[in-house]
Design a protein around this motif. Structure first.
Motif, PDB file in Angstrom:
ATOM      1  N   THR A 136      88.440   2.996  33.014  1.00 28.81           N
ATOM      2  CA  THR A 136      88.637   1.554  32.883  1.00 28.81           C
ATOM      3  C   THR A 136      89.673   1.058  33.872  1.00 28.81           C
ATOM      4  O   THR A 136      90.757   1.636  34.003  1.00 28.81           O
ATOM      5  N   LEU A 137      89.332  -0.034  34.558  1.00 29.42           N
ATOM      6  CA  LEU A 137      90.273  -0.736  35.430  1.00 29.42           C
ATOM      7  C   LEU A 137      90.566  -2.089  34.808  1.00 29.42           C
ATOM      8  O   LEU A 137      89.649  -2.876  34.536  1.00 29.42           O
ATOM      9  N   LEU A 138      91.840  -2.366  34.561  1.00 31.12           N
ATOM     10  CA  LEU A 138      92.277  -3.659  34.047  1.00 31.12           C
ATOM     11  C   LEU A 138      93.017  -4.409  35.145  1.00 31.12           C
ATOM     12  O   LEU A 138      93.941  -3.861  35.766  1.00 31.12           O
ATOM     13  N   HIS A 142      93.248   2.556  35.256  1.00 30.41           N
ATOM     14  CA  HIS A 142      94.190   2.020  36.242  1.00 30.41           C
ATOM     15  C   HIS A 142      94.452   0.572  35.866  1.00 30.41           C
ATOM     16  O   HIS A 142      93.550  -0.149  35.427  1.00 30.41           O
ATOM     17  N   HIS A 143      95.692   0.165  36.004  1.00 30.12           N
ATOM     18  CA  HIS A 143      96.093  -1.196  35.625  1.00 30.12           C
ATOM     19  C   HIS A 143      96.785  -1.853  36.806  1.00 30.12           C
ATOM     20  O   HIS A 143      97.739  -1.309  37.361  1.00 30.12           O
ATOM     21  N   VAL A 144      96.283  -3.015  37.207  1.00 27.55           N
ATOM     22  CA  VAL A 144      96.876  -3.778  38.303  1.00 27.55           C
ATOM     23  C   VAL A 144      97.339  -5.113  37.753  1.00 27.55           C
ATOM     24  O   VAL A 144      96.521  -5.921  37.292  1.00 27.55           O
ATOM     25  N   GLU A 145      98.640  -5.329  37.762  1.00 25.21           N
ATOM     26  CA  GLU A 145      99.179  -6.628  37.347  1.00 25.21           C
ATOM     27  C   GLU A 145      99.605  -7.397  38.593  1.00 25.21           C
ATOM     28  O   GLU A 145     100.427  -6.923  39.371  1.00 25.21           O
ATOM     29  N   TRP A 176      80.036  -9.100  48.255  1.00 26.19           N
ATOM     30  CA  TRP A 176      81.034  -8.093  48.626  1.00 26.19           C
ATOM     31  C   TRP A 176      80.792  -6.786  47.881  1.00 26.19           C
ATOM     32  O   TRP A 176      80.824  -5.692  48.473  1.00 26.19           O
ATOM     33  N   LEU A 177      80.533  -6.863  46.578  1.00 29.88           N
ATOM     34  CA  LEU A 177      80.250  -5.655  45.806  1.00 29.88           C
ATOM     35  C   LEU A 177      79.023  -4.937  46.346  1.00 29.88           C
ATOM     36  O   LEU A 177      78.982  -3.702  46.394  1.00 29.88           O
ATOM     37  N   SER A 217      91.659  -2.620  45.003  1.00 30.97           N
ATOM     38  CA  SER A 217      91.753  -1.846  43.763  1.00 30.97           C
ATOM     39  C   SER A 217      90.374  -1.543  43.194  1.00 30.97           C
ATOM     40  O   SER A 217      90.099  -0.424  42.748  1.00 30.97           O
ATOM     41  N   ILE A 218      89.493  -2.545  43.206  1.00 29.30           N
ATOM     42  CA  ILE A 218      88.142  -2.339  42.682  1.00 29.30           C
ATOM     43  C   ILE A 218      87.370  -1.365  43.563  1.00 29.30           C
ATOM     44  O   ILE A 218      86.677  -0.459  43.062  1.00 29.30           O
TER      45      ILE A 218
END
Length: 395
Positions: free
Chosen positions: A329-331, A360-363, A179-180, A386-387
């Motif tokens: 940074t993406l968390l 960016h932070h995705v919980e 996918w990436l 998100s990625i």
């Protein structure tokens, strides 16, 4: 007639009681401390497919209502209420993630919900040895876009570092690699193996990742990648390693190479603070007999607890290495993670904000550690959106 009605009522009540059992068992697995890692794995699968448990609960509620009309009395009412409650609880994870998807601008496809696991892909990578520290061969997989790489294309590069609780091979979840490679205008993906935290020498893993990063920088062009556009991506322990590799150059690579700065880093359900001041582990872990095993494993990597080796634990804590020059940074945080509480990543976000680092932070609420095993899961769908957006902005 007086005999038929009670008999029919008892049959309906029995069916209703049996139909509530799957959801009850699943609820216990998800909410209670697991007695073993195998039970945690079962809880992961249950949580990822929790919406499916709503169907037997719905049928159980309907049977109980039928029993009540046949004179089932108070028992029928209680069973109907119990099944109805279980049905609602089974849908809570999906509804919660759906709300997060709306905030992330992700369009969810419920028909992908049972699309299978991410442990296989539609093609094979090119596998190469990139180093052999101490005589131990280390490999990486090269994943190119499905249609191949045009000559002199210079595609963006993603270096992926897997997690795991033991020495697992690269490309642990190859469907994510493809996918990436295929999404976002195409990329070249390098999925790397490393020595998994040898006893008393945790930095060997980081040295290997930095070695692999240098190898990719030197060789990316040969496989259609642009060495000046590199992002790091890692899950769990791999997430810790990519954050450390991106934020600090204090650990020398395990091979003779030039380690580049990266353009972006993505860390999934990764701890960022290993010091004695770190937030406590989640309640389920603290109450589980597995906790002692996890603590022993963590302390073996360093040689002892944080109180005895404070400098080592500080060196393996990305939260202490954030500065204004840290890359975007993406968390991605799993909101119901057995291994890591959400407070850890929340504190990391505060450090990124204070240093002015783009982030960016995705919980993902009601999502377990290693949720990306389920390719079609709602949380995985949100993560892909998100990625994809993050890499498009920074790579």
């Amino acid at each position: 007639m007086t005999t038929v009605a009670p008999t029919r009522s008892r049959g309906l009540l029995t069916g209703s009681a049996l139909l509530c059992l799957p959801a009850l068992a699943g609820l216990g697995l998800v909410l209670l401390p697991p007695l073993s890692l195998a039970m945690w794995q079962a809880a992961l699968v249950v949580l990822e497919f929790s919406a499916l448990f709503a169907l037997p609960a719905l049928c159980g509620a309907l049977l109980a209502l039928g029993a009540r009309r046949s004179g089932g009395g108070r028992g029928a009412f209680l069973l109907a209420a119990l099944n109805a409650l279980l049905m609602v609880l089974a849908l809570v994870p999906s509804v919660s993630v759906w709300q997060t998807a709306r905030a992330e601008g992700a369009r969810l496809d419920p028909f992908q919900y049972a699309a299978g696991f991410a442990t296989s892909a539609d093609r094979e990578p090119v596998t190469l040895e990139y180093a052999s520290p101490g005589g131990e061969p280390l490999e990486l997989d090269v994943w190119q876009p499905e249609g191949g790489v045009p000559e002199d294309s210079g595609l963006p590069v993603v270096v992926n570092v897997h997690g795991g609780a033991e020495d697992l091979p690269q490309s642990l979840l190859p469907r994510w690699d493809t996918w990436l490679a295929d999404s976002g205008g195409n990329r070249v993906v390098f999925d790397v193996d490393y020595r998994f935290f040898p006893d008393g020498d945790w930095s060997a893993s980081l040295a290997d990742v930095r070695c692999a990063l240098g190898w990719v920088y030197e060789n990316a062009a040969e496989y259609g990648g642009d060495p000046e556009r590199i992002a790091l991506n890692g899950q769990s322990a791999g997430g810790l390693l990519v954050l450390l590799a991106a934020y600090s150059d204090e650990t020398e690579p395990s091979c003779d190479t030039e380690v580049p700065e990266v353009d972006a880093v993505v860390a999934w359900y990764s701890a960022t603070d290993g010091t004695a001041e770190a937030p406590p582990a989640p309640w389920r872990q603290r109450q589980s007999p597995v906790e002692e095993e996890l603590l022993e494993s963590s302390e073996r990597m360093v040689g002892g607890p944080p109180e005895e080796y404070p400098e080592e634990y500080e060196a393996m804590s990305p939260i202490l290495q954030v500065d204004a020059d840290s890359p975007p940074t993406l968390l991605i945080t799993a909101g119901h993670d057995f291994f890591l509480g959400t407070e850890d990543n929340d504190r990391m976000v505060e450090h990124l904000e204070s240093e002015g680092v783009p982030h960016h932070h995705v919980e993902l609420p009601w999502t377990e550690h290693m949720f990306d095993l389920n390719w079609g899961g709602l949380s995985s769908q949100v993560a892909r959106q998100s990625i994809g957006d993050f890499l498009a902005d920074h790579l």
